[in-house]
Design an enzyme around this catalytic site. Structure first.
Site, PDB file in Angstrom:
ATOM      1  CG  ASP A   1      -1.746  -1.266   1.316  1.00  0.00           C
ATOM      2  OD1 ASP A   1      -2.258  -1.709   0.284  1.00  0.00           O
ATOM      3  OD2 ASP A   1      -1.829  -1.824   2.424  1.00  0.00           O
TER       4      ASP A   1
ATOM      5  CE  LYS B   1       3.164  -2.406  -4.517  1.00  0.00           C
ATOM      6  NZ  LYS B   1       2.742  -2.107  -3.144  1.00  0.00           N
TER       7      LYS B   1
ATOM      8  N   GLY C   1      -4.287  -4.625  -4.416  1.00  0.00           N
ATOM      9  CA  GLY C   1      -5.257  -3.650  -4.905  1.00  0.00           C
ATOM     10  C   GLY C   1      -4.502  -2.406  -5.305  1.00  0.00           C
ATOM     11  CG  HIS C   2      -1.466  -2.268  -7.772  1.00  0.00           C
ATOM     12  ND1 HIS C   2      -0.615  -2.933  -8.609  1.00  0.00           N
ATOM     13  CD2 HIS C   2      -1.006  -2.516  -6.519  1.00  0.00           C
ATOM     14  CE1 HIS C   2       0.309  -3.556  -7.898  1.00  0.00           C
ATOM     15  NE2 HIS C   2       0.087  -3.311  -6.628  1.00  0.00           N
TER      16      HIS C   2
ATOM     17  CD  GLN D   1       0.761  -8.818  -2.352  1.00  0.00           C
ATOM     18  OE1 GLN D   1       1.513  -9.461  -3.047  1.00  0.00           O
ATOM     19  NE2 GLN D   1      -0.510  -8.651  -2.685  1.00  0.00           N
TER      20      GLN D   1
HETATM   21  P1  IMP Z   1      -2.496 -12.814   2.135  1.00  0.00           P
HETATM   22  O1  IMP Z   1      -1.633 -12.243   1.090  1.00  0.00           O
HETATM   23  O2  IMP Z   1      -3.958 -12.662   1.829  1.00  0.00           O
HETATM   24  O3  IMP Z   1      -2.122 -14.228   2.466  1.00  0.00           O
HETATM   25  O4  IMP Z   1      -2.263 -11.987   3.491  1.00  0.00           O
HETATM   26  C1  IMP Z   1      -1.052 -12.070   4.225  1.00  0.00           C
HETATM   27  C2  IMP Z   1      -0.698 -10.715   4.824  1.00  0.00           C
HETATM   28  O5  IMP Z   1      -0.349  -9.828   3.777  1.00  0.00           O
HETATM   29  C3  IMP Z   1      -1.850 -10.048   5.563  1.00  0.00           C
HETATM   30  O6  IMP Z   1      -1.323  -9.298   6.640  1.00  0.00           O
HETATM   31  C4  IMP Z   1      -2.437  -9.105   4.545  1.00  0.00           C
HETATM   32  O7  IMP Z   1      -3.093  -8.016   5.134  1.00  0.00           O
HETATM   33  C5  IMP Z   1      -1.169  -8.671   3.828  1.00  0.00           C
HETATM   34  N1  IMP Z   1      -1.401  -8.239   2.444  1.00  0.00           N
HETATM   35  C6  IMP Z   1      -1.679  -9.010   1.381  1.00  0.00           C
HETATM   36  N2  IMP Z   1      -1.813  -8.281   0.277  1.00  0.00           N
HETATM   37  C7  IMP Z   1      -1.608  -7.009   0.634  1.00  0.00           C
HETATM   38  C8  IMP Z   1      -1.570  -5.780  -0.089  1.00  0.00           C
HETATM   39  O8  IMP Z   1      -1.750  -5.718  -1.317  1.00  0.00           O
HETATM   40  N3  IMP Z   1      -1.317  -4.667   0.651  1.00  0.00           N
HETATM   41  C9  IMP Z   1      -1.076  -4.718   1.984  1.00  0.00           C
HETATM   42  N4  IMP Z   1      -1.084  -5.833   2.700  1.00  0.00           N
HETATM   43  C10 IMP Z   1      -1.348  -6.982   2.030  1.00  0.00           C
END
Ligand code: IMP
Length: 425
Positions: free
Chosen positions: A14, A17, A41-42, A225
């Site tokens: 977040d 990007k 989520g971009h 991420q």
């Molecule tokens: P997962 O990717 O759904 O397995 O989540 C694992 C961890 O990564 C959690 O803490 C999510 O909140 C975090 N996470 C996954 N995708 C994002 C992202 O795009 N932005 C911020 N945090 C993320």
């Protein structure tokens, strides 16, 4: 010199990007997503319209750019189809400008069910995942019981393999979580349908990218991420299950390591993270809430409130080292307007010792105390600044202090969500 560029998050995701990638896209021919999936989520704001992209590379918002979903992505067919349809409704052209790797792994409903049921159950730490099935999909990839997109397109093979895979998944769903099993027919039928919808987009992207590079195309690799959620280098186990740092580019896009190119790190002027896990500079209470509201810090995928805090330069330095970042883009500086003082964490104190490097044992981070350098804040609204010299002197001094603390130069400063709210330093 390699003409490509990789854009990666330097914190816990977040970082903004989407906007920076959108800004850089003009100079590139091909835009590639190399990891993650619909957990990302971009957000890109174009005029009156706000686009939130989960799987499709944000280059799709530009004409004549080839967009590739690489083999390292956890590919969710119904979500991809929905996203494509949504983009088309907004007038975005999607024809042969979008390709999906035949080697990407498919996310199935049982991955989502197991992700949601398994998070924090039975002694496992609660990660606070997005529930999109990402961890279980990558687990299956490594455990050799996942499906590549190419297998999904091979109808007979897909139906046959799904039998034994689903049997094992249903056993876990029934016995470990005492929930109803998923229907084989329903998954086999719906996913066979999705296979036909996505078939025209599926390609051998290894060969495609190789050909593009041979003809001299410039490639932009789009990270999702952030580096501190990287499975190898992040705050394990509070990570996402892919290599979100630039180290993941080669393996996730199917290009040789020399093709990764320049690495541009994206960092926010403060820190946020969603979900569980250590966060030494977190601001709880009213101060954290103020940043959350001002920065609109709510997840683009799940809508969850993001945890907010001061800039953690120890964490960013760690990310810079892993990524070999050349420079950084600093985002959301405008959100800090109105703070009396701004802080940068330059080290941690732990059991009487000073730590300047990010520890491998994440549990240590639960007990550290941030060492802050404090700077004067500024009150002015800086959204209109277009040159470094337009910034109030305190904001300029804060940017220079960040450069010192993270040992990188700031190349771009973002001062708002619009495409043009930018300073090139
Ligand atoms: P997962 O990717 O759904 O397995 O989540 C694992 C961890 O990564 C959690 O803490 C999510 O909140 C975090 N996470 C996954 N995708 C994002 C992202 O795009 N932005 C911020 N945090 C993320």
């Amino acid at each position: 010199m390699c003409p490509n560029m990789s854009v990666v998050g330097m914190q816990w995701g977040d970082e903004g990007k989407g906007k920076i990638i959108d800004l850089c896209t003009e100079e590139f021919d091909v835009i590639v997503r190399y990891q993650g999936g619909s957990n990302a989520g971009h957000t890109v704001v174009v005029g009156e319209k706000k686009f939130v992209l989960h799987l499709v590379p944000s280059g799709i918002l530009h004409e004549r750019k080839l967009c590739v979903v690489g083999n390292g992505v956890a590919f969710d067919p119904p979500l991809f189809i929905e996203e494509m349809e949504g983009l088309r409704r907004e007038g975005v052209e999607i024809k042969d400008n979008l390709k999906v790797s035949d080697r990407a792994h498919v996310v199935f409903p049982y991955h989502k069910v197991l992700d949601q049921l398994g998070d924090g159950r039975g002694g496992d730490p609660k990660i606070g995942t997005t529930g999109r099935g990402i961890g279980p999909c990558y687990t299956d990839k490594m455990a050799r019981c996942g499906f590549r997109v190419a297998e999904l397109l091979d109808g007979e093979h897909f139906r046959e393999k799904l039998k034994w895979v689903l049997e094992a998944k249903n056993l876990e769903i029934r016995t470990r979580y005492e929930q109803d099993p998923l229907s084989y027919d329903e998954i086999a039928d719906t996913f066979s349908g999705y296979a036909e919808t996505i078939r025209p987009f599926v390609a051998d992207t290894v060969t495609l990218l190789d050909q593009e590079m041979k003809r001299g195309a410039r490639i932009l690799f789009e990270g999702a991420q952030g580096s501190l959620l990287d499975v190898d280098f992040g705050t394990y186990p509070f990570i996402s299950s892919s290599n979100a740092s630039a180290c993941g580019v080669s393996v996730g896009a199917g290009v040789p390591p020399r093709a990764v190119g320049k690495v541009l790190g994206i960092m926010k002027a403060y820190t946020t993270r969603v979900g569980e896990g250590p966060f030494p500079t977190e601001l709880t209470g009213d101060h954290g809430e103020e940043l959350r509201q001002k920065g609109g810090e709510f997840g683009a995928t799940t809508g969850r409130p993001r945890r907010c805090g001061w800039l953690d330069a120890v964490a960013v330095r760690h990310a810079a080292t892993i990524n070999g970042a050349a420079n950084v883009a600093l985002t959301k500086l405008d959100v800090l307007s109105g703070q009396k003082n701004v802080n940068i964490c330059t080290a941690y104190r732990c059991n009487g010792e000073t730590l300047t490097h990010f520890p491998a044992n994440t549990a240590v981070l639960d007990h550290v105390e941030p060492v802050y350098e404090t700077f004067s804040g500024w009150d002015e609204d800086i959204c209109g600044a277009r040159k470094f010299s337009d910034l109030p002197s305190e904001a300029g001094a804060y940017v220079r202090a960040i450069e010192d603390a993270v040992e990188l130069d700031v190349e771009i400063i973002s001062v708002g969500s619009e495409r043009d709210e930018i300073i090139r330093v």
